[in-house]
Design a protein around this motif. Structure first.
Motif, short mmCIF file in Angstrom:
data_model
loop_
_atom_site.label_atom_id
_atom_site.label_comp_id
_atom_site.label_asym_id
_atom_site.label_seq_id
_atom_site.Cartn_x
_atom_site.Cartn_y
_atom_site.Cartn_z
N THR A 97 -2.90 -7.05 18.76
CA THR A 97 -3.89 -7.07 17.70
C THR A 97 -4.12 -8.50 17.24
OG1 THR A 97 -2.14 -6.72 16.06
CG2 THR A 97 -3.29 -4.77 16.89
N VAL A 98 -5.34 -8.78 16.87
CA VAL A 98 -5.68 -10.11 16.37
C VAL A 98 -5.47 -10.13 14.86
CG1 VAL A 98 -7.50 -11.82 16.16
CG2 VAL A 98 -7.35 -10.41 18.22
N ASP A 99 -4.82 -11.18 14.36
CA ASP A 99 -4.61 -11.31 12.93
C ASP A 99 -5.93 -11.70 12.28
OD1 ASP A 99 -3.80 -11.74 10.37
OD2 ASP A 99 -2.37 -13.34 10.83
N VAL A 100 -6.60 -10.72 11.67
CA VAL A 100 -7.91 -10.99 11.08
C VAL A 100 -7.80 -11.58 9.69
CG1 VAL A 100 -9.03 -9.18 12.42
CG2 VAL A 100 -8.13 -8.65 10.15
N GLY A 101 -6.60 -11.52 9.11
CA GLY A 101 -6.40 -12.05 7.76
C GLY A 101 -6.30 -10.99 6.69
N ALA A 102 -6.28 -9.71 7.09
CA ALA A 102 -6.19 -8.62 6.11
C ALA A 102 -4.73 -8.40 5.72
CB ALA A 102 -6.80 -7.35 6.69
N ASN A 103 -4.13 -9.45 5.17
CA ASN A 103 -2.71 -9.46 4.86
C ASN A 103 -2.47 -9.36 3.36
OD1 ASN A 103 -2.49 -9.99 7.62
ND2 ASN A 103 -2.42 -12.20 7.30
N LEU A 104 -1.64 -8.41 2.96
CA LEU A 104 -1.41 -8.15 1.55
C LEU A 104 -0.01 -8.57 1.10
CD1 LEU A 104 -2.94 -4.57 1.17
CD2 LEU A 104 -4.06 -6.79 0.92
N PHE A 105 0.05 -9.04 -0.14
CA PHE A 105 1.31 -9.33 -0.82
C PHE A 105 1.62 -8.14 -1.71
CE2 PHE A 105 3.37 -10.64 -4.75
CZ PHE A 105 4.50 -11.30 -4.28
N ILE A 106 2.85 -7.61 -1.60
CA ILE A 106 3.28 -6.49 -2.43
C ILE A 106 4.41 -6.99 -3.32
CG2 ILE A 106 3.88 -4.05 -2.44
CD1 ILE A 106 1.46 -4.70 -0.68
N GLY A 107 4.17 -7.07 -4.62
CA GLY A 107 5.15 -7.64 -5.54
C GLY A 107 5.78 -6.62 -6.47
N ASN A 108 6.84 -7.07 -7.15
CA ASN A 108 7.59 -6.26 -8.11
C ASN A 108 8.18 -5.01 -7.46
OD1 ASN A 108 8.60 -6.02 -10.79
ND2 ASN A 108 7.10 -4.43 -11.24
N LEU A 109 8.72 -5.18 -6.26
CA LEU A 109 9.29 -4.05 -5.54
C LEU A 109 10.66 -3.66 -6.10
CD1 LEU A 109 8.53 -4.91 -1.79
CD2 LEU A 109 7.36 -3.26 -3.26
N ASP A 110 10.87 -2.37 -6.19
CA ASP A 110 12.19 -1.85 -6.53
C ASP A 110 13.17 -2.22 -5.42
OD1 ASP A 110 14.27 0.53 -6.32
OD2 ASP A 110 13.53 0.52 -8.38
N PRO A 111 14.43 -2.51 -5.76
CA PRO A 111 15.40 -2.89 -4.72
C PRO A 111 15.58 -1.84 -3.63
CG PRO A 111 16.26 -3.40 -6.90
CD PRO A 111 14.99 -2.62 -7.12
N GLU A 112 15.27 -0.58 -3.94
CA GLU A 112 15.45 0.49 -2.95
C GLU A 112 14.28 0.61 -1.98
OE1 GLU A 112 18.28 2.17 -2.62
OE2 GLU A 112 19.03 0.86 -4.21
N VAL A 113 13.18 -0.06 -2.27
CA VAL A 113 12.02 0.01 -1.38
C VAL A 113 12.28 -0.83 -0.14
CG1 VAL A 113 9.58 -0.57 -1.10
CG2 VAL A 113 10.38 0.46 -3.24
N ASP A 114 12.20 -0.20 1.03
CA ASP A 114 12.44 -0.92 2.28
C ASP A 114 11.17 -0.92 3.13
OD1 ASP A 114 12.28 1.67 3.20
OD2 ASP A 114 14.38 1.80 3.83
N GLU A 115 11.31 -1.43 4.36
CA GLU A 115 10.15 -1.55 5.25
C GLU A 115 9.55 -0.19 5.59
OE1 GLU A 115 12.65 -5.20 5.71
OE2 GLU A 115 13.04 -3.05 5.58
N LYS A 116 10.40 0.81 5.77
CA LYS A 116 9.89 2.15 6.09
C LYS A 116 9.08 2.72 4.93
CE LYS A 116 11.22 6.62 8.01
NZ LYS A 116 10.26 7.39 7.20
N THR A 117 9.55 2.48 3.70
CA THR A 117 8.81 2.96 2.53
C THR A 117 7.43 2.31 2.46
OG1 THR A 117 10.89 3.24 1.33
CG2 THR A 117 8.87 3.22 0.03
N LEU A 118 7.39 1.00 2.72
CA LEU A 118 6.10 0.30 2.72
C LEU A 118 5.18 0.87 3.80
CD1 LEU A 118 6.95 -3.48 2.15
CD2 LEU A 118 6.02 -1.84 0.52
N HIS A 119 5.74 1.09 4.98
CA HIS A 119 4.92 1.62 6.07
C HIS A 119 4.39 3.01 5.73
CE1 HIS A 119 4.00 3.64 9.88
NE2 HIS A 119 3.68 2.44 10.32
N ASP A 120 5.28 3.88 5.27
CA ASP A 120 4.87 5.25 4.96
C ASP A 120 3.83 5.30 3.85
OD1 ASP A 120 6.64 6.07 6.89
OD2 ASP A 120 8.18 6.74 5.49
#
Length: 232
Positions: A97-120
């Motif tokens: 995939t080409v990086d088109v720039g649709a990249n998001l910052f997700i802030g104030n995450l709970d310590p229990e939030v992991d990569e799978k939670t973000l993906h889901d």
């Protein structure tokens, strides 16, 4: 265990899963045992560097049936192996995939939030181009409270911002916005220029164009190198 190399054309692509984001400690034997949880495995292959003989962070798992491959995707995608969430999808779908720039910052995450939670959570808004990342302390692996999600188009990113900014995830209200560019001197992704380039690329370029562009660029660099050294 059958782990001999099979060329792509000899694999049953419909029965094969791409497995990415693998830790250096993952071996073909370990991946075989892991994938057996989904069904009978026909072949495991981890492409290796010719010099170091270490794998390159991804591999392929071929199952006896397409149903087993689909089941592996459902139960194995984003599970952690040696602390890293692995990516599992159909090998036939794993196009660069080409990086088109649709990249998001997700802030104030709970310590229990992991990569799978973000993906889901964020895959509900569109195709995620890369494995989501949670920034972590290098020594203890604890979340630093923020992460990143990248889509393959701006429409999905816009929808995620509109729906998720300020919403609670894991007990804390998160902030969702376009991430700052690494070399943008304070400029965020999602600019009009990026959107225009992405739209033009989507409209005009065939699926093989990125590889072609990189090949042409590499050829140009090689030609310039030879010309420079010939003049010395």
């Amino acid at each position: 265990m059958q782990n001999a190399y099979k060329p792509t054309e000899e694999r049953n692509q419909q029965n094969t899963c791409y497995v990415g984001n693998l830790d250096d400690q993952v071996t073909e034997a370990l991946l075989w045992e892991l994938m057996l949880q989904a069904g009978p495995v026909v072949n495991i292959h981890l492409p290796k560097d010719r010099v170091t003989q270490s794998h390159q962070g991804f591999g392929f798992a071929e199952f006896q049936t397409e149903d087993d491959a689909e089941y592996a995707i459902k139960i194995m995608h984003m599970i952690k192996v040696f602390g890293k969430p692995i990516r599992v999808n159909k090998a036939s779908d794993n196009k660069r995939t080409v990086d088109v720039g649709a990249n998001l910052f997700i802030g104030n995450l709970d310590p229990e939030v992991d990569e799978k939670t973000l993906h889901d959570t964020f895959s509900a808004f569109g195709v995620i181009a890369q494995t989501p990342k949670v920034a972590r302390d290098a020594e203890v692996g604890v979340s630093k409270g923020y992460g990143f999600v990248a889509y393959d188009n701006f429409e999905s990113a816009d929808a995620a911002i509109e729906a998720m900014n300020g919403q609670f995830l894991g007990g804390k209200p998160i902030t969702v916005a376009y991430a700052f560019k690494k070399d943008g001197q304070g400029e965020r992704h999602g600019s009009a220029a990026e959107r225009l380039l992405a739209a033009q690329a989507q409209k005009n370029a065939p699926t093989h164009m990125p590889n072609r562009l990189f090949a042409e660029l590499r050829l140009l660099v090689c030609q310039e190198w030879h010309l420079a050294h010939r003049s010395l």
